[in-house]
Design a protein around this motif. Structure first.
Motif, PDB file in Angstrom:
ATOM      1  N   CYS A   1       0.801  -1.229   0.000  1.00 45.10           N
ATOM      2  CA  CYS A   1       0.000   0.000   0.000  1.00 45.10           C
ATOM      3  C   CYS A   1       0.834   1.279   0.000  1.00 45.10           C
ATOM      4  O   CYS A   1       0.307   2.368   0.271  1.00 45.10           O
ATOM      5  CB  CYS A   1      -0.949   0.004   1.193  1.00 45.10           C
ATOM      6  N   GLU A   2       2.144   1.123  -0.340  1.00 47.29           N
ATOM      7  CA  GLU A   2       3.035   2.288  -0.304  1.00 47.29           C
ATOM      8  C   GLU A   2       2.520   3.427  -1.183  1.00 47.29           C
ATOM      9  O   GLU A   2       2.449   4.588  -0.769  1.00 47.29           O
ATOM     10  CB  GLU A   2       4.393   1.771  -0.795  1.00 47.29           C
ATOM     11  N   PHE A   3       2.103   3.078  -2.417  1.00 47.23           N
ATOM     12  CA  PHE A   3       1.682   4.146  -3.334  1.00 47.23           C
ATOM     13  C   PHE A   3       0.238   4.560  -3.076  1.00 47.23           C
ATOM     14  O   PHE A   3      -0.136   5.715  -3.293  1.00 47.23           O
ATOM     15  CB  PHE A   3       1.929   3.712  -4.786  1.00 47.23           C
ATOM     16  N   ALA A   4      -0.555   3.622  -2.599  1.00 48.41           N
ATOM     17  CA  ALA A   4      -1.920   3.983  -2.177  1.00 48.41           C
ATOM     18  C   ALA A   4      -1.838   5.026  -1.055  1.00 48.41           C
ATOM     19  O   ALA A   4      -2.617   5.991  -1.032  1.00 48.41           O
ATOM     20  CB  ALA A   4      -2.663   2.740  -1.697  1.00 48.41           C
ATOM     21  N   ASP A   5      -0.884   4.836  -0.144  1.00 55.23           N
ATOM     22  CA  ASP A   5      -0.713   5.818   0.939  1.00 55.23           C
ATOM     23  C   ASP A   5      -0.393   7.199   0.366  1.00 55.23           C
ATOM     24  O   ASP A   5      -0.958   8.204   0.788  1.00 55.23           O
ATOM     25  CB  ASP A   5       0.434   5.395   1.874  1.00 55.23           C
ATOM     26  N   ASP A   6       0.546   7.233  -0.611  1.00 52.55           N
ATOM     27  CA  ASP A   6       0.907   8.536  -1.200  1.00 52.55           C
ATOM     28  C   ASP A   6      -0.321   9.236  -1.758  1.00 52.55           C
ATOM     29  O   ASP A   6      -0.517  10.440  -1.574  1.00 52.55           O
ATOM     30  CB  ASP A   6       1.927   8.346  -2.351  1.00 52.55           C
ATOM     31  N   VAL A   7      -1.149   8.457  -2.462  1.00 52.40           N
ATOM     32  CA  VAL A   7      -2.329   9.028  -3.110  1.00 52.40           C
ATOM     33  C   VAL A   7      -3.347   9.511  -2.068  1.00 52.40           C
ATOM     34  O   VAL A   7      -3.887  10.619  -2.157  1.00 52.40           O
ATOM     35  CB  VAL A   7      -2.958   7.961  -4.049  1.00 52.40           C
ATOM     36  N   GLU A   8      -3.589   8.678  -1.060  1.00 57.63           N
ATOM     37  CA  GLU A   8      -4.618   9.060  -0.075  1.00 57.63           C
ATOM     38  C   GLU A   8      -4.161  10.262   0.747  1.00 57.63           C
ATOM     39  O   GLU A   8      -4.958  11.167   1.033  1.00 57.63           O
ATOM     40  CB  GLU A   8      -4.957   7.872   0.834  1.00 57.63           C
ATOM     41  N   ILE A   9      -2.875  10.280   1.082  1.00 56.17           N
ATOM     42  CA  ILE A   9      -2.358  11.436   1.851  1.00 56.17           C
ATOM     43  C   ILE A   9      -2.486  12.714   1.006  1.00 56.17           C
ATOM     44  O   ILE A   9      -2.899  13.764   1.502  1.00 56.17           O
ATOM     45  CB  ILE A   9      -0.893  11.185   2.290  1.00 56.17           C
ATOM     46  N   ALA A  10      -2.164  12.601  -0.294  1.00 56.95           N
ATOM     47  CA  ALA A  10      -2.291  13.789  -1.167  1.00 56.95           C
ATOM     48  C   ALA A  10      -3.735  14.263  -1.200  1.00 56.95           C
ATOM     49  O   ALA A  10      -4.023  15.471  -1.094  1.00 56.95           O
ATOM     50  CB  ALA A  10      -1.797  13.460  -2.576  1.00 56.95           C
ATOM     51  N   ALA A  11      -4.677  13.324  -1.352  1.00 54.85           N
ATOM     52  CA  ALA A  11      -6.097  13.712  -1.419  1.00 54.85           C
ATOM     53  C   ALA A  11      -6.519  14.389  -0.117  1.00 54.85           C
ATOM     54  O   ALA A  11      -7.202  15.426  -0.135  1.00 54.85           O
ATOM     55  CB  ALA A  11      -6.968  12.483  -1.691  1.00 54.85           C
ATOM     56  N   ILE A  12      -6.086  13.832   1.013  1.00 56.83           N
ATOM     57  CA  ILE A  12      -6.485  14.392   2.315  1.00 56.83           C
ATOM     58  C   ILE A  12      -5.897  15.795   2.502  1.00 56.83           C
ATOM     59  O   ILE A  12      -6.597  16.742   2.887  1.00 56.83           O
ATOM     60  CB  ILE A  12      -6.027  13.460   3.466  1.00 56.83           C
ATOM     61  N   GLU A  13      -4.608  15.928   2.204  1.00 60.18           N
ATOM     62  CA  GLU A  13      -3.961  17.232   2.417  1.00 60.18           C
ATOM     63  C   GLU A  13      -4.586  18.306   1.528  1.00 60.18           C
ATOM     64  O   GLU A  13      -4.812  19.438   1.946  1.00 60.18           O
ATOM     65  CB  GLU A  13      -2.441  17.131   2.153  1.00 60.18           C
ATOM     66  N   ARG A  14      -4.867  17.945   0.276  1.00 60.34           N
ATOM     67  CA  ARG A  14      -5.474  18.927  -0.640  1.00 60.34           C
ATOM     68  C   ARG A  14      -6.881  19.287  -0.188  1.00 60.34           C
ATOM     69  O   ARG A  14      -7.291  20.446  -0.260  1.00 60.34           O
ATOM     70  CB  ARG A  14      -5.462  18.375  -2.059  1.00 60.34           C
ATOM     71  N   ALA A  15      -7.620  18.291   0.280  1.00 58.72           N
ATOM     72  CA  ALA A  15      -8.982  18.576   0.770  1.00 58.72           C
ATOM     73  C   ALA A  15      -8.927  19.515   1.978  1.00 58.72           C
ATOM     74  O   ALA A  15      -9.731  20.446   2.089  1.00 58.72           O
ATOM     75  CB  ALA A  15      -9.693  17.274   1.137  1.00 58.72           C
ATOM     76  N   LYS A  16      -7.964  19.276   2.865  1.00 58.91           N
ATOM     77  CA  LYS A  16      -7.850  20.156   4.031  1.00 58.91           C
ATOM     78  C   LYS A  16      -7.584  21.590   3.593  1.00 58.91           C
ATOM     79  O   LYS A  16      -8.121  22.540   4.162  1.00 58.91           O
ATOM     80  CB  LYS A  16      -6.709  19.681   4.945  1.00 58.91           C
ATOM     81  N   GLU A  17      -6.739  21.722   2.560  1.00 59.71           N
ATOM     82  CA  GLU A  17      -6.430  23.069   2.069  1.00 59.71           C
ATOM     83  C   GLU A  17      -7.648  23.700   1.388  1.00 59.71           C
ATOM     84  O   GLU A  17      -7.922  24.890   1.548  1.00 59.71           O
ATOM     85  CB  GLU A  17      -5.252  22.962   1.090  1.00 59.71           C
ATOM     86  N   LEU A  18      -8.388  22.887   0.643  1.00 58.14           N
ATOM     87  CA  LEU A  18      -9.550  23.427  -0.087  1.00 58.14           C
ATOM     88  C   LEU A  18     -10.647  23.886   0.851  1.00 58.14           C
ATOM     89  O   LEU A  18     -11.249  24.940   0.655  1.00 58.14           O
ATOM     90  CB  LEU A  18     -10.135  22.348  -1.008  1.00 58.14           C
ATOM     91  N   TRP A  19     -10.955  23.049   1.844  1.00 57.46           N
ATOM     92  CA  TRP A  19     -12.139  23.334   2.673  1.00 57.46           C
ATOM     93  C   TRP A  19     -11.798  23.760   4.101  1.00 57.46           C
ATOM     94  O   TRP A  19     -12.688  24.098   4.869  1.00 57.46           O
ATOM     95  CB  TRP A  19     -13.076  22.120   2.701  1.00 57.46           C
ATOM     96  N   GLY A  20     -10.523  23.670   4.464  1.00 50.37           N
ATOM     97  CA  GLY A  20     -10.133  24.132   5.801  1.00 50.37           C
ATOM     98  C   GLY A  20     -10.592  23.244   6.944  1.00 50.37           C
ATOM     99  O   GLY A  20     -10.765  23.725   8.070  1.00 50.37           O
ATOM    100  N   ALA A  21     -10.808  21.955   6.668  1.00 44.90           N
ATOM    101  CA  ALA A  21     -11.283  21.059   7.726  1.00 44.90           C
ATOM    102  C   ALA A  21     -10.104  20.514   8.533  1.00 44.90           C
ATOM    103  O   ALA A  21      -9.007  20.347   8.010  1.00 44.90           O
ATOM    104  CB  ALA A  21     -12.052  19.893   7.106  1.00 44.90           C
ATOM    105  N   GLU A  22     -10.375  20.200   9.814  1.00 42.18           N
ATOM    106  CA  GLU A  22      -9.315  19.599  10.661  1.00 42.18           C
ATOM    107  C   GLU A  22      -9.059  18.161  10.250  1.00 42.18           C
ATOM    108  O   GLU A  22      -7.928  17.699  10.216  1.00 42.18           O
ATOM    109  CB  GLU A  22      -9.751  19.612  12.134  1.00 42.18           C
ATOM    110  N   HIS A  23     -10.157  17.434   9.982  1.00 45.52           N
ATOM    111  CA  HIS A  23     -10.013  16.013   9.644  1.00 45.52           C
ATOM    112  C   HIS A  23     -10.825  15.702   8.388  1.00 45.52           C
ATOM    113  O   HIS A  23     -11.949  16.188   8.243  1.00 45.52           O
ATOM    114  CB  HIS A  23     -10.496  15.128  10.788  1.00 45.52           C
TER     115      HIS A  23
END
Ligand code: DSN
Length: 415
Positions: free
Chosen positions: A66-88
């Motif tokens: 799941c090494e690359f799946a992790d990269d993808v999911e972390i990218a999606a989460i970080e970008r979502a946090k930036e877009l909407w300003g959510a904590e989690h």
């Protein structure tokens, strides 16, 4: 083209995929919940991640590889946090409905009470319709829009909450054209000590771009789908404060779902990156400007616009005053024959069956993606009026179809 790769293996599906691409190229996609994602989002969704099983969350998977799946999911989460300003953020829900299920599972027990907007007033099945798991699992009562104004009846909602004492109030809607006043709903939730879930499925892109007030930081939970105004491909998302993070994550997996659809999470990551650009903010603004132009021009043609206009990407038309003998279904069918694809929709105070209701709902996210401006949307309103005024007239339909062909050539979808 992806369907050329499919052709050798499966000509039937290849033909259907090619046909769908032609259909989208050659018609005006005005279903308010649809949009056209970029080739990059589609490529990510069609990637090898469809083969991967990534049960768990980044760094804590139940399977290897799941090494690359992790990269993808972390990218999606970080970008979502930036877009909407959510904590989690949880990016694993397969859809907006599953995102709502995740929140319900996180904080409700079967039999707990949900207060949500009636479906015919613009709500959603997953907010507690009897035909949906939410309506079957929880005790549901529904609030309405004000019949005079078409706006949410916030006072009525508060009184209803005080009488019903719900465990959660659901806001955020599927066929509501006006800006939602999150704070007023939060006040009602606070008054009865209920959770507040804001489902921004339709307006994720508008909220991300700052074109619609954000419920993040107001409501306890914010859910959405990722393929509508945000243009990040099929899927759902949940946002909340850190205090609910563990409950939400375990409600999504293993509570509601098994392994995440990592190819879709990749699409989300790519789409969210695109949405962090100034071009996306301009797109979201134009989407709303186009919807306003569409509503205004339809009104000029004598159509009754529910709530008198729009603050969002969608316009809801009640056909009864202007076209008492034309149902939403008749209008939808005639418009589709002319190349304008939208949907029949129930309207507040509905008097017909939900299978052939009294309204039509039209959205501008898809048209705006292909470059339509206000003038072009006014012309689309003219074309809609011509068809709905004469839904049985083949010459009218043919004339409008010819103009739709020209418009789709003028605003191509893909290079
Ligand atoms: N079916 C979507 C819509 O059209 O609004 C919501 O899930």
């Amino acid at each position: 083209m992806v369907y050329e790769t499919v052709r050798d293996a499966d000509p039937t599906v290849a033909d259907a995929l090619a046909g769908e691409r032609r259909r989208q190229e050659n018609t005006l996609a005005m279903i308010a919940s649809e949009n056209h994602v970029s080739e990059a989002v589609m490529a990510a969704q069609g990637s090898e991640l469809t083969n991967n099983y990534a049960e768990g969350y980044p760094g804590e998977r139940y399977y290897g590889g799941c090494e690359f799946a992790d990269d993808v999911e972390i990218a999606a989460i970080e970008r979502a946090k930036e877009l909407w300003g959510a904590e989690h953020v949880n990016v694993q829900p397969h859809s907006g409905s599953q995102a709502n299920m995740g929140v319900y599972l996180a904080v409700l027990d079967p039999g707990d009470k949900i207060l949500s907007l009636d479906l015919t007033h613009g709500g959603h099945l997953s907010h507690g319709h009897p035909a949906n798991f939410a309506g079957q699992t929880y005790e549901v009562e529904q609030y309405e829009v004000d019949p005079e104004t078409g706006y949410v009846d916030y006072e009525g909602l508060r009184e209803h909450a005080e009488a019903f004492d719900p465990d959660i109030i659901v806001s955020g809607y599927s066929a509501y054209p006006r800006e939602v006043e999150w704070e007023r709903i939060q006040e009602a939730a606070d008054a009865v000590d209920a959770y507040h879930l804001a489902d921004i499925a339709h307006i994720t892109g508008l909220v991300a771009a700052g074109v619609h007030e954000s419920p993040v930081g107001v409501a306890d939970f914010v859910t959405g789908s990722t393929h509508k105004t945000i243009r990040a491909g099929r899927g759902g998302i949940i946002m909340c404060d850190e205090e609910y993070a563990d409950d939400v994550d375990s409600a999504v997996f293993p509570g509601a779902q098994g392994g995440p659809a990592m190819h879709n999470v990749a699409g989300k990551a790519v789409g969210f990156k695109e949405a962090l650009t100034p071009e996306f903010e301009a797109y979201a603004r134009q989407t709303v400007a186009n919807a306003r132009a569409l509503a205004d021009q339809l009104h000029e043609h004598g159509f009754e616009i529910v709530s008198g206009g729009t603050d969002t990407h969608l316009v809801l038309v009640d056909l009864r005053p202007s076209h008492p003998d034309t149902t939403g279904g008749t209008a939808e069918d005639a418009l589709e024959r002319a190349g304008v694809v939208l949907n029949a929709n129930t309207v507040p105070g509905e008097t017909r069956s939900p299978f052939d209701p009294s309204g039509i709902r039209a959205g501008t996210p898809g048209l705006t993606t292909r470059g339509f401006d206000e003038a072009a949307c006014r012309e689309v309103a003219d074309l809609i009026a011509r068809v709905v005024d004469a839904p049985e007239d083949d010459a009218t339909i043919e004339g409008v179809a010819t103009r739709v062909d020209e418009l789709t050539d003028e605003f191509p979808l893909y290079e």
